[in-house]
Design a protein around this motif. Structure first.
Motif, PDB file in Angstrom:
ATOM      1  N   THR A  63      71.581  12.894  46.777  1.00 22.67           N
ATOM      2  CA  THR A  63      70.891  12.851  48.056  1.00 22.67           C
ATOM      3  C   THR A  63      71.357  11.632  48.831  1.00 22.67           C
ATOM      4  N   ASN A  64      71.007  11.567  50.102  1.00 18.98           N
ATOM      5  CA  ASN A  64      71.457  10.459  50.944  1.00 18.98           C
ATOM      6  C   ASN A  64      70.956   9.113  50.434  1.00 18.98           C
ATOM      7  N   ASP A  65      69.741   9.083  49.902  1.00 20.37           N
ATOM      8  CA  ASP A  65      69.202   7.829  49.347  1.00 20.37           C
ATOM      9  C   ASP A  65      69.266   7.790  47.822  1.00 20.37           C
ATOM     10  N   GLY A  66      70.030   8.727  47.228  1.00 20.58           N
ATOM     11  CA  GLY A  66      70.183   8.729  45.774  1.00 20.58           C
ATOM     12  C   GLY A  66      71.010   7.537  45.278  1.00 20.58           C
ATOM     13  N   LEU A  67      70.929   7.272  43.971  1.00 15.75           N
ATOM     14  CA  LEU A  67      71.553   6.074  43.388  1.00 15.75           C
ATOM     15  C   LEU A  67      72.586   6.471  42.343  1.00 15.75           C
ATOM     16  N   LEU A  68      73.783   5.856  42.441  1.00 16.22           N
ATOM     17  CA  LEU A  68      74.848   6.034  41.453  1.00 16.22           C
ATOM     18  C   LEU A  68      74.935   4.750  40.613  1.00 16.22           C
ATOM     19  N   ILE A  69      74.918   4.907  39.287  1.00 17.33           N
ATOM     20  CA  ILE A  69      74.990   3.757  38.367  1.00 17.33           C
ATOM     21  C   ILE A  69      76.160   3.989  37.419  1.00 17.33           C
ATOM     22  N   LEU A  70      77.178   3.114  37.491  1.00 18.73           N
ATOM     23  CA  LEU A  70      78.336   3.195  36.595  1.00 18.73           C
ATOM     24  C   LEU A  70      78.464   1.861  35.856  1.00 18.73           C
ATOM     25  N   ARG A 127      75.129   3.904  47.033  1.00 21.77           N
ATOM     26  CA  ARG A 127      74.375   4.928  47.761  1.00 21.77           C
ATOM     27  C   ARG A 127      75.321   5.579  48.767  1.00 21.77           C
ATOM     28  N   LYS A 128      74.984   6.847  49.112  1.00 19.25           N
ATOM     29  CA  LYS A 128      75.820   7.573  50.066  1.00 19.25           C
ATOM     30  C   LYS A 128      75.683   7.009  51.474  1.00 19.25           C
ATOM     31  N   HIS A 129      74.473   6.616  51.833  1.00 21.62           N
ATOM     32  CA  HIS A 129      74.217   6.107  53.179  1.00 21.62           C
ATOM     33  C   HIS A 129      73.370   4.850  53.083  1.00 21.62           C
ATOM     34  N   PHE A 130      73.449   4.000  54.093  1.00 18.79           N
ATOM     35  CA  PHE A 130      72.615   2.818  54.155  1.00 18.79           C
ATOM     36  C   PHE A 130      71.179   3.230  54.383  1.00 18.79           C
ATOM     37  N   VAL A 131      70.276   2.558  53.721  1.00 15.65           N
ATOM     38  CA  VAL A 131      68.852   2.791  53.911  1.00 15.65           C
ATOM     39  C   VAL A 131      68.371   1.832  54.994  1.00 15.65           C
ATOM     40  N   GLU A 132      67.514   2.319  55.862  1.00 17.31           N
ATOM     41  CA  GLU A 132      67.008   1.466  56.924  1.00 17.31           C
ATOM     42  C   GLU A 132      66.260   0.275  56.336  1.00 17.31           C
ATOM     43  N   GLY A 133      66.383  -0.862  57.000  1.00 18.89           N
ATOM     44  CA  GLY A 133      65.732  -2.076  56.516  1.00 18.89           C
ATOM     45  C   GLY A 133      66.744  -2.973  55.815  1.00 18.89           C
ATOM     46  N   PRO A 134      66.246  -3.993  55.100  1.00 15.00           N
ATOM     47  CA  PRO A 134      67.150  -4.937  54.435  1.00 15.00           C
ATOM     48  C   PRO A 134      67.944  -4.246  53.322  1.00 15.00           C
ATOM     49  N   ASN A 135      69.092  -4.821  52.990  1.00 12.36           N
ATOM     50  CA  ASN A 135      69.962  -4.281  51.945  1.00 12.36           C
ATOM     51  C   ASN A 135      69.329  -4.588  50.593  1.00 12.36           C
ATOM     52  N   VAL A 136      68.574  -3.591  50.078  1.00 10.69           N
ATOM     53  CA  VAL A 136      67.822  -3.824  48.843  1.00 10.69           C
ATOM     54  C   VAL A 136      68.738  -3.951  47.643  1.00 10.69           C
ATOM     55  N   LEU A 137      69.860  -3.212  47.632  1.00 11.69           N
ATOM     56  CA  LEU A 137      70.772  -3.320  46.498  1.00 11.69           C
ATOM     57  C   LEU A 137      71.365  -4.723  46.406  1.00 11.69           C
ATOM     58  N   ALA A 138      71.802  -5.275  47.527  1.00 11.18           N
ATOM     59  CA  ALA A 138      72.385  -6.619  47.524  1.00 11.18           C
ATOM     60  C   ALA A 138      71.348  -7.654  47.110  1.00 11.18           C
ATOM     61  N   ALA A 139      70.104  -7.475  47.604  1.00  8.01           N
ATOM     62  CA  ALA A 139      69.056  -8.418  47.223  1.00  8.01           C
ATOM     63  C   ALA A 139      68.760  -8.334  45.726  1.00  8.01           C
ATOM     64  N   PHE A 140      68.718  -7.101  45.167  1.00  9.19           N
ATOM     65  CA  PHE A 140      68.457  -6.939  43.738  1.00  9.19           C
ATOM     66  C   PHE A 140      69.571  -7.554  42.900  1.00  9.19           C
ATOM     67  N   VAL A 141      70.825  -7.301  43.310  1.00 14.01           N
ATOM     68  CA  VAL A 141      71.962  -7.838  42.569  1.00 14.01           C
ATOM     69  C   VAL A 141      71.973  -9.358  42.630  1.00 14.01           C
ATOM     70  N   GLU A 142      71.662  -9.923  43.780  1.00 10.84           N
ATOM     71  CA  GLU A 142      71.668 -11.383  43.917  1.00 10.84           C
ATOM     72  C   GLU A 142      70.643 -12.039  43.001  1.00 10.84           C
ATOM     73  N   SER A 143      69.513 -11.361  42.773  1.00 12.80           N
ATOM     74  CA  SER A 143      68.454 -11.940  41.934  1.00 12.80           C
ATOM     75  C   SER A 143      68.664 -11.658  40.448  1.00 12.80           C
ATOM     76  N   ALA A 144      69.324 -10.549  40.093  1.00 12.12           N
ATOM     77  CA  ALA A 144      69.412 -10.145  38.685  1.00 12.12           C
ATOM     78  C   ALA A 144      70.788 -10.335  38.074  1.00 12.12           C
ATOM     79  N   SER A 145      71.835 -10.466  38.887  1.00 12.46           N
ATOM     80  CA  SER A 145      73.185 -10.511  38.346  1.00 12.46           C
ATOM     81  C   SER A 145      73.504 -11.885  37.767  1.00 12.46           C
ATOM     82  N   GLN A 146      74.324 -11.874  36.713  1.00  8.71           N
ATOM     83  CA  GLN A 146      74.837 -13.122  36.147  1.00  8.71           C
ATOM     84  C   GLN A 146      76.031 -13.611  36.972  1.00  8.71           C
ATOM     85  N   MET A 147      76.452 -14.833  36.678  1.00  8.52           N
ATOM     86  CA  MET A 147      77.557 -15.429  37.412  1.00  8.52           C
ATOM     87  C   MET A 147      78.863 -14.667  37.126  1.00  8.52           C
ATOM     88  N   VAL A 148      79.833 -14.840  38.049  1.00 10.91           N
ATOM     89  CA  VAL A 148      81.126 -14.182  37.909  1.00 10.91           C
ATOM     90  C   VAL A 148      81.992 -15.005  36.946  1.00 10.91           C
TER      91      VAL A 148
END
Length: 469
Positions: free
Chosen positions: A102-109, A186-207
């Motif tokens: 779906t347009n707001d569906g999530l792909l996880i690889l 995601r297939k399309h941007f969701v209206e509002g703030p970029n939730v994926l980027a915010a989630f990754v910034e808070s949960a991801s480890q360093m590069v």
């Protein structure tokens, strides 16, 4: 992660896990309220998941997705699958995922992170079914080429950063942090703030390949080394000056000690000479004193020896006189003994001595048979000889011994009978003894000199034993 998916009351709830294995992620999806379906080509894994009550499709991933309608899936996940397939297969798989989501569906690889040096150079190649490492930038590029508008990289499954020095932090970042990563899309941007980027910034480890951060840490380490080196140089300069001063002071003190040592050596030599002279004088005086003492002692010893010699001479003269007197006494005694022996021989050869022999024998027999021994102080442990026993034992022994002796001398036995009858008290005692336990044969008031045969043999053995002792 699943909280980042917008949930609509009438939207699709299907969640597909490609390469699901035993189905652990399917259970989490089901708990989150999704209609979870797993797809895998491994029959054993699929059967185990089915036995656990999970919905599994034993089919190829692209074949399964191609049979799904467009925009009918809310979540598509693939954990450690994409590194097992060729690149052209992965591109076709991403196109099918974009079609069915779906347009707001999530792909996880999720896949191993080759940015981690340990993973990229070692652990990734331990699985022979791995095709090639997929750097995060490459996988994100392929996902974007499949017309996914919003993408993010979540680095995970590594050790957390440590508080340590810059060198140790750099090595820890490159070898221990973010051993895996997940590409979220995601297939399309969701209206509002970029939730994926915010989630990754808070949960991801360093590069692990963050060279800017590593360079900054190494530069700070270099600065610390430079500062430490400058401090060490300053300290070494100050220490060198102090050592030079100490060396100069030690040299001056060494000269002083050398001078003092020479003076001390001279003083010791002088004192040694004086001491040797004193010892020599004292030794001479002590030797003279000892010689004088020994002379006095020898004089006293000579006087004492002379006195003892005179005393011994007097004692020897007294002993010689005593020996002469004793020799005279012994000669007189020998003469007396000779005279007494002659008198004794004459007395024993006389007729009266021979006539009194039976009376002396009767007296000895009577005394031995009826009197007790006078010595009662013998040791109880030492056995007494037969002639020192109690009166009754003496009497029995003498009676049987006499009977045996008289038996061999019939004529003397007749004389003994007549002699016993002349002494009624002795006859009564002997008859009483014979009747009691002597073993003699008694006829009326007379008695016989022949003993009982049994008693004769017994007393013969006793007499032989007593005689042998």
């Amino acid at each position: 992660m699943l909280a980042q998916i917008p949930r609509q009351a009438e939207g699709p709830t299907l969640a597909i896990d490609l390469g699901c294995g035993r189905g652990e992620w399917l259970e989490i999806l089901a708990e989150a309220g999704f209609d979870a379906t797993g797809v895998d080509t491994n029959a054993l894994m699929a059967q185990e998941a089915t036995d656990n009550g999970l919905k599994i499709e034993l089919q190829d991933a692209i074949d399964y997705l191609s049979g799904r309608p467009k925009s009918s899936v809310a979540v598509i996940s693939a954990f450690h699958m994409v590194e097992h397939v060729p690149t052209d297969y992965l591109i076709r798989l991403l196109d099918e995922c974009n079609r069915v989501l779906t347009n707001d569906g999530l792909l996880i690889l999720e896949t191993p992170n080759p940015e981690n040096i340990s993973v990229g150079t070692h652990t990734f190649h331990l699985d022979p079914t791995h095709k090639s490492p997929l750097p995060p930038d490459l996988l994100e590029f392929l996902v974007g080429q499949a017309e996914f508008a919003e993408t993010a990289i979540l680095r995970l499954n590594g050790a957390p950063m440590i508080e340590a020095g810059p060198m140790e932090r750099s090595i820890h970042l490159m070898f221990e942090v973010a051993r895996d990563y997940a590409c979220l899309a995601r297939k399309h941007f969701v209206e509002g703030p970029n939730v994926l980027a915010a989630f990754v910034e808070s949960a991801s480890q360093m590069v692990p390949t963050d060279t800017r951060q590593i360079k900054q840490w190494l530069r700070s380490a270099d600065d610390e080394v430079v500062d430490i080196s400058g401090g060490v140089k300053a300290m070494m300069t100050s220490t060198a000056l102090q050592l030079q001063q100490l060396t100069d002071n030690l040299a001056a003190q060494s000269d002083m000690m050398r001078t003092g040592n020479i003076a001390l050596t001279n003083t010791v030599a002088s004192l040694g000479k004086q001491l040797r002279d004193i010892i020599k004088d004292r030794a001479v005086a002590a030797r003279d004193t000892e010689i004088e003492r020994l002379g006095r002692h020898l004089a006293e010893e000579e006087i004492t020896a002379r006195e003892q010699s005179l005393l011994k001479d007097a004692v020897i003269e007294d002993r010689d006189a005593e020996i002469a007197r004793l020799n005279q006494s012994m000669a007189a005694l020998a003469e007396q003994v000779k005279q007494l022996s002659a008198l004794t021989d004459a007395f024993k050869n006389s007729t009266s001595w021979r006539l009194a022999a039976p009376i002396r024998a009767m007296k000895y027999l009577y005394r031995t048979a009826l009197e007790r021994p006078k010595d009662n102080s013998r040791d109880l442990v030492t056995p007494s000889p037969p002639w020192t026993l109690a009166p009754s034992a003496n009497a029995r022994l003498l009676m049987h011994h006499g009977l045996l002796w008289l038996r061999l001398r019939p004529r003397l036995a007749a004389s003994v009978r007549r002699a016993v009858r002349l002494a009624p008290p002795i006859e009564r005692r002997l008859l009483a003894f014979a009747r009691a336990r002597s073993g003699l044969i008694i006829i009326d008031k007379d008695w016989m000199l022949d003993p009982d045969p049994v008693a004769f043999r017994a007393w013969s053995k006793v007499l032989m034993t007593g005689k042998s002792k």
